[in-house]
Design an enzyme around this catalytic site. Sequence first.
Site, PDB file in Angstrom:
ATOM      1  N   ASN A 216       0.999  -1.176  -0.025  1.00 18.51           N
ATOM      2  CA  ASN A 216      -0.023  -0.013   0.019  1.00 18.51           C
ATOM      3  C   ASN A 216       0.758   1.133   0.085  1.00 18.51           C
ATOM      4  O   ASN A 216       2.081   1.079   0.121  1.00 18.51           O
ATOM      5  CB  ASN A 216      -0.923  -0.036   1.377  1.00 18.51           C
ATOM      6  CG  ASN A 216      -0.150  -0.001   2.659  1.00 18.51           C
ATOM      7  OD1 ASN A 216       0.427   0.951   2.885  1.00 18.51           O
ATOM      8  ND2 ASN A 216      -0.209  -1.347   3.130  1.00 18.51           N
ATOM      9  N   ASP A 285      -4.281  -6.610   5.194  1.00 13.58           N
ATOM     10  CA  ASP A 285      -5.166  -7.036   5.957  1.00 13.58           C
ATOM     11  C   ASP A 285      -5.091  -8.809   5.373  1.00 13.58           C
ATOM     12  O   ASP A 285      -5.487  -9.668   6.018  1.00 13.58           O
ATOM     13  CB  ASP A 285      -6.509  -6.839   5.824  1.00 13.58           C
ATOM     14  CG  ASP A 285      -6.723  -5.556   6.630  1.00 13.58           C
ATOM     15  OD1 ASP A 285      -6.360  -5.489   7.591  1.00 13.58           O
ATOM     16  OD2 ASP A 285      -7.400  -4.507   6.077  1.00 13.58           O
ATOM     17  N   LYS A 295       8.462 -17.077 -11.043  1.00 14.89           N
ATOM     18  CA  LYS A 295       7.717 -15.926 -11.509  1.00 14.89           C
ATOM     19  C   LYS A 295       6.545 -16.408 -12.377  1.00 14.89           C
ATOM     20  O   LYS A 295       6.718 -17.125 -13.207  1.00 14.89           O
ATOM     21  CB  LYS A 295       8.457 -15.108 -12.315  1.00 14.89           C
ATOM     22  CG  LYS A 295       8.026 -13.913 -12.828  1.00 14.89           C
ATOM     23  CD  LYS A 295       9.070 -12.957 -13.654  1.00 14.89           C
ATOM     24  CE  LYS A 295       8.294 -11.821 -14.404  1.00 14.89           C
ATOM     25  NZ  LYS A 295       9.018 -11.184 -15.620  1.00 14.89           N
ATOM     26  N   PRO A 311      -2.578 -12.066  10.371  1.00 15.04           N
ATOM     27  CA  PRO A 311      -2.884 -11.973  11.978  1.00 15.04           C
ATOM     28  C   PRO A 311      -3.090 -10.287  12.155  1.00 15.04           C
ATOM     29  O   PRO A 311      -2.300  -9.684  11.543  1.00 15.04           O
ATOM     30  CB  PRO A 311      -1.726 -12.241  12.347  1.00 15.04           C
ATOM     31  CG  PRO A 311      -0.765 -12.538  11.371  1.00 15.04           C
ATOM     32  CD  PRO A 311      -1.160 -12.533  10.301  1.00 15.04           C
ATOM     33  N   ASP A 312      -3.950 -10.014  12.940  1.00 16.18           N
ATOM     34  CA  ASP A 312      -4.260  -8.581  13.416  1.00 16.18           C
ATOM     35  C   ASP A 312      -3.226  -8.255  14.626  1.00 16.18           C
ATOM     36  O   ASP A 312      -3.343  -8.765  15.769  1.00 16.18           O
ATOM     37  CB  ASP A 312      -5.627  -8.436  13.823  1.00 16.18           C
ATOM     38  CG  ASP A 312      -5.669  -6.739  14.152  1.00 16.18           C
ATOM     39  OD1 ASP A 312      -4.936  -6.245  14.561  1.00 16.18           O
ATOM     40  OD2 ASP A 312      -6.881  -6.484  13.412  1.00 16.18           O
ATOM     41  N   ILE A 313      -2.101  -7.791  14.254  1.00 23.69           N
ATOM     42  CA  ILE A 313      -0.966  -7.375  15.186  1.00 23.69           C
ATOM     43  C   ILE A 313      -1.454  -6.498  16.645  1.00 23.69           C
ATOM     44  O   ILE A 313      -1.355  -7.063  17.530  1.00 23.69           O
ATOM     45  CB  ILE A 313       0.084  -6.579  14.490  1.00 23.69           C
ATOM     46  CG1 ILE A 313       0.535  -7.477  13.159  1.00 23.69           C
ATOM     47  CG2 ILE A 313       1.220  -6.194  15.558  1.00 23.69           C
ATOM     48  CD1 ILE A 313       1.460  -6.453  12.345  1.00 23.69           C
ATOM     49  N   PHE A 329      -4.301   2.976  14.970  1.00 23.22           N
ATOM     50  CA  PHE A 329      -4.365   4.160  13.885  1.00 23.22           C
ATOM     51  C   PHE A 329      -5.647   3.801  13.118  1.00 23.22           C
ATOM     52  O   PHE A 329      -5.662   2.514  13.023  1.00 23.22           O
ATOM     53  CB  PHE A 329      -3.253   4.643  13.155  1.00 23.22           C
ATOM     54  CG  PHE A 329      -2.521   5.792  13.815  1.00 23.22           C
ATOM     55  CD1 PHE A 329      -1.744   5.787  14.886  1.00 23.22           C
ATOM     56  CD2 PHE A 329      -2.538   7.017  13.010  1.00 23.22           C
ATOM     57  CE1 PHE A 329      -1.113   6.750  15.270  1.00 23.22           C
ATOM     58  CE2 PHE A 329      -1.761   7.954  13.485  1.00 23.22           C
ATOM     59  CZ  PHE A 329      -1.304   8.022  14.621  1.00 23.22           C
ATOM     60  N   LYS A 343     -13.280   0.230  15.887  1.00 20.17           N
ATOM     61  CA  LYS A 343     -12.072  -0.144  16.219  1.00 20.17           C
ATOM     62  C   LYS A 343     -11.549  -0.068  17.738  1.00 20.17           C
ATOM     63  O   LYS A 343     -10.670  -1.431  18.128  1.00 20.17           O
ATOM     64  CB  LYS A 343     -11.044   0.225  15.179  1.00 20.17           C
ATOM     65  CG  LYS A 343     -11.341  -0.291  13.653  1.00 20.17           C
ATOM     66  CD  LYS A 343     -10.305   0.524  12.729  1.00 20.17           C
ATOM     67  CE  LYS A 343     -10.694   0.022  11.304  1.00 20.17           C
ATOM     68  NZ  LYS A 343      -9.962   0.753  10.306  1.00 20.17           N
ATOM     69  N   LYS A 347     -10.761  -4.045  19.132  1.00 19.43           N
ATOM     70  CA  LYS A 347      -9.485  -4.440  19.318  1.00 19.43           C
ATOM     71  C   LYS A 347      -8.970  -4.144  20.639  1.00 19.43           C
ATOM     72  O   LYS A 347      -7.907  -4.345  21.151  1.00 19.43           O
ATOM     73  CB  LYS A 347      -8.567  -3.518  18.352  1.00 19.43           C
ATOM     74  CG  LYS A 347      -8.958  -3.686  16.917  1.00 19.43           C
ATOM     75  CD  LYS A 347      -7.636  -3.646  16.110  1.00 19.43           C
ATOM     76  CE  LYS A 347      -8.313  -3.546  14.611  1.00 19.43           C
ATOM     77  NZ  LYS A 347      -7.315  -3.959  13.596  1.00 19.43           N
TER      78      LYS A 347
HETATM   79  O1  PMT Z   1       3.176   6.034   6.567  1.00 20.33           O
HETATM   80  P1  PMT Z   1       2.436   7.356   6.172  1.00 20.33           P
HETATM   81  O2  PMT Z   1       2.535   7.570   4.750  1.00 20.33           O
HETATM   82  O3  PMT Z   1       2.994   8.504   6.837  1.00 20.33           O
HETATM   83  O4  PMT Z   1       0.775   7.324   6.289  1.00 20.33           O
HETATM   84  C1  PMT Z   1       0.435   7.107   7.394  1.00 20.33           C
HETATM   85  C2  PMT Z   1      -0.784   6.309   7.921  1.00 20.33           C
HETATM   86  C3  PMT Z   1      -1.930   6.793   7.009  1.00 20.33           C
HETATM   87  C4  PMT Z   1      -0.413   4.851   7.271  1.00 20.33           C
HETATM   88  C5  PMT Z   1      -1.178   6.107   9.389  1.00 20.33           C
HETATM   89  O5  PMT Z   1      -1.328   7.355   9.843  1.00 20.33           O
HETATM   90  C6  PMT Z   1      -2.437   5.237   9.312  1.00 20.33           C
HETATM   91  O6  PMT Z   1      -3.342   5.337   9.385  1.00 20.33           O
HETATM   92  N1  PMT Z   1      -1.753   3.952   9.999  1.00 20.33           N
HETATM   93  C7  PMT Z   1      -3.002   2.781  10.132  1.00 20.33           C
HETATM   94  C8  PMT Z   1      -3.537   2.334   8.639  1.00 20.33           C
HETATM   95  C9  PMT Z   1      -4.479   1.352   8.810  1.00 20.33           C
HETATM   96  O7  PMT Z   1      -3.910   0.197   8.434  1.00 20.33           O
HETATM   97  O8  PMT Z   1      -5.482   1.121   9.451  1.00 20.33           O
HETATM   98  P2  PMT Z   1      -6.795   0.307   9.564  1.00 20.33           P
HETATM   99  O9  PMT Z   1      -7.754   0.869  10.022  1.00 20.33           O
HETATM  100  O10 PMT Z   1      -6.618  -0.970   8.404  1.00 20.33           O
HETATM  101  O11 PMT Z   1      -6.040  -0.715  10.788  1.00 20.33           O
HETATM  102  C10 PMT Z   1      -6.217  -0.273  12.440  1.00 20.33           C
HETATM  103  C11 PMT Z   1      -5.094  -0.655  13.340  1.00 20.33           C
HETATM  104  O12 PMT Z   1      -5.013  -2.033  13.320  1.00 20.33           O
HETATM  105  C12 PMT Z   1      -3.982   0.115  12.939  1.00 20.33           C
HETATM  106  O13 PMT Z   1      -3.456   0.594  13.889  1.00 20.33           O
HETATM  107  C13 PMT Z   1      -2.854  -0.990  12.045  1.00 20.33           C
HETATM  108  O14 PMT Z   1      -1.561  -0.606  12.332  1.00 20.33           O
HETATM  109  C14 PMT Z   1      -3.562  -2.051  12.949  1.00 20.33           C
HETATM  110  N2  PMT Z   1      -3.641  -3.606  12.155  1.00 20.33           N
HETATM  111  C15 PMT Z   1      -4.330  -3.566  11.018  1.00 20.33           C
HETATM  112  C16 PMT Z   1      -4.280  -5.001  10.408  1.00 20.33           C
HETATM  113  C17 PMT Z   1      -3.522  -5.915  10.813  1.00 20.33           C
HETATM  114  N3  PMT Z   1      -3.361  -7.111  10.585  1.00 20.33           N
HETATM  115  N4  PMT Z   1      -2.692  -5.712  11.650  1.00 20.33           N
HETATM  116  C18 PMT Z   1      -2.632  -4.409  12.417  1.00 20.33           C
HETATM  117  O15 PMT Z   1      -1.855  -4.189  13.333  1.00 20.33           O
END
Ligand code: PMT
Length: 405
Positions: A216, A285, A295, A311-313, A329, A343, A347
Amino acid sequence: MIKAIMSDLIKKQILIGISGGIAAYKTAELVRQLIKKGANVRVCMTPSACEFITPLTLQALSGNPVHTDLLNRNAEAAMGHIELARWADLIMIAPTTANFMAKLAHGHAYDLLSTICLATQAPIHLAPAMNRMMWANIATQENRKVLINREYFVHDPADGEQACGEIGTGRMLEAQELASIIENMFTKKQPLSGYSVLITAGPTREAIDPVRFISNRSSGKMGYAIAKAAKALGAKVTLVSGPVALDAPAGVQRYLVESAKEMHHQAMTLAKTADIFIATAAVSDYSPAKISTQKIKKSTDILSLELHYNPDILFDVSHHYPDLFTVGFAAETENLINHAKQKLQRKKLNMIVANPVGNNKGFDKDTNQLEILWENGHISLPEDNKNKLAKELLLIISKHISKDS
Ligand code: PMT
């Protein structure tokens, strides 16, 4: 009326080193600010620094004679290199040129300033400034790594317009920023002193075959800004980072990973010893169910990939370590607050930081806009620089932690 100075720098003995770069003009302002904060400042200039700014200017601002020569009979009698090396509580070399970084990395001692650096026990801070190509040059970057490993504090230059007319990374940090860095070194209790902060940052890459992956647009800028700010606020900082084009902030322990599974493993291990976990990483995700060992060839019009949930960390960390203060975030293109609240609950987080993405926002930008939510509260931080937002967010977190403990 005389205004009392309230500063942790009162009577601190700061040696400012200046090597020969155009940014030396900013150092005059740095000396002025340190004096205003009550520090005792002495200045040591390399011969080429004297071509850019006169010792007389620095003498007038610091109120002390300026030191320029290694072999100076008068200076040896008063403040020679050993004397200065012992006198300093902290040394800041601003600007540090590419040449001076190379000298330090190789332990040269053929001018007064480099000799002092070899002879001192004081912490040495470097504020590099140079043309963007010189900064990016592999030799300079190798020297930077050597110096960081030797516990020099390297305060990387900023992006922007340079004296040479080019635009890029190489501008010395501003005088005010450097003065705060110095002051923070003497601040006894900082908001995050004694806390260990674990941060995830950047994207993950999920391999499809040996040459392709799913990823991404995350640049890591938000997470790295938080890591840098947490360090400046006194925390021990560990960063688990996906692939980004950023250097590890000074004093931050970084673990580089690629996939969500690797990030999960690293975060789960490191969370054991952390007090605060901030998940800024944009974790994929899903990842391909099978990674092709070769390839994949163009053989059909339609190619389907089977994806499996990663896995969701953040979920796993918050559930395994219920005492950890967890901050997620939420990157949302719509219903920012509602989705973030869901969330926060699902979480089991202490706090969630929602930021709008899409429409050229959030990802890979220097600015962001944050909605910080917790069980019974909400603070909005309007669009601003990610570094500034990172500091404000951490100050809010620090207040929550001191309430909890
Ligand atoms: O890196 P930059 O270019 O500065 O951009 C910053 C950002 C926009 C990426 C950052 O500010 C941000 O929003 N990060 C979280 C992005 C995200 O994956 O959001 P989410 O809503 O999908 O996930 C929610 C939370 O679960 C996040 O804290 C994510 O780190 C965590 N997560 C999600 C999926 C997963 N498998 N494991 C996780 O830990």
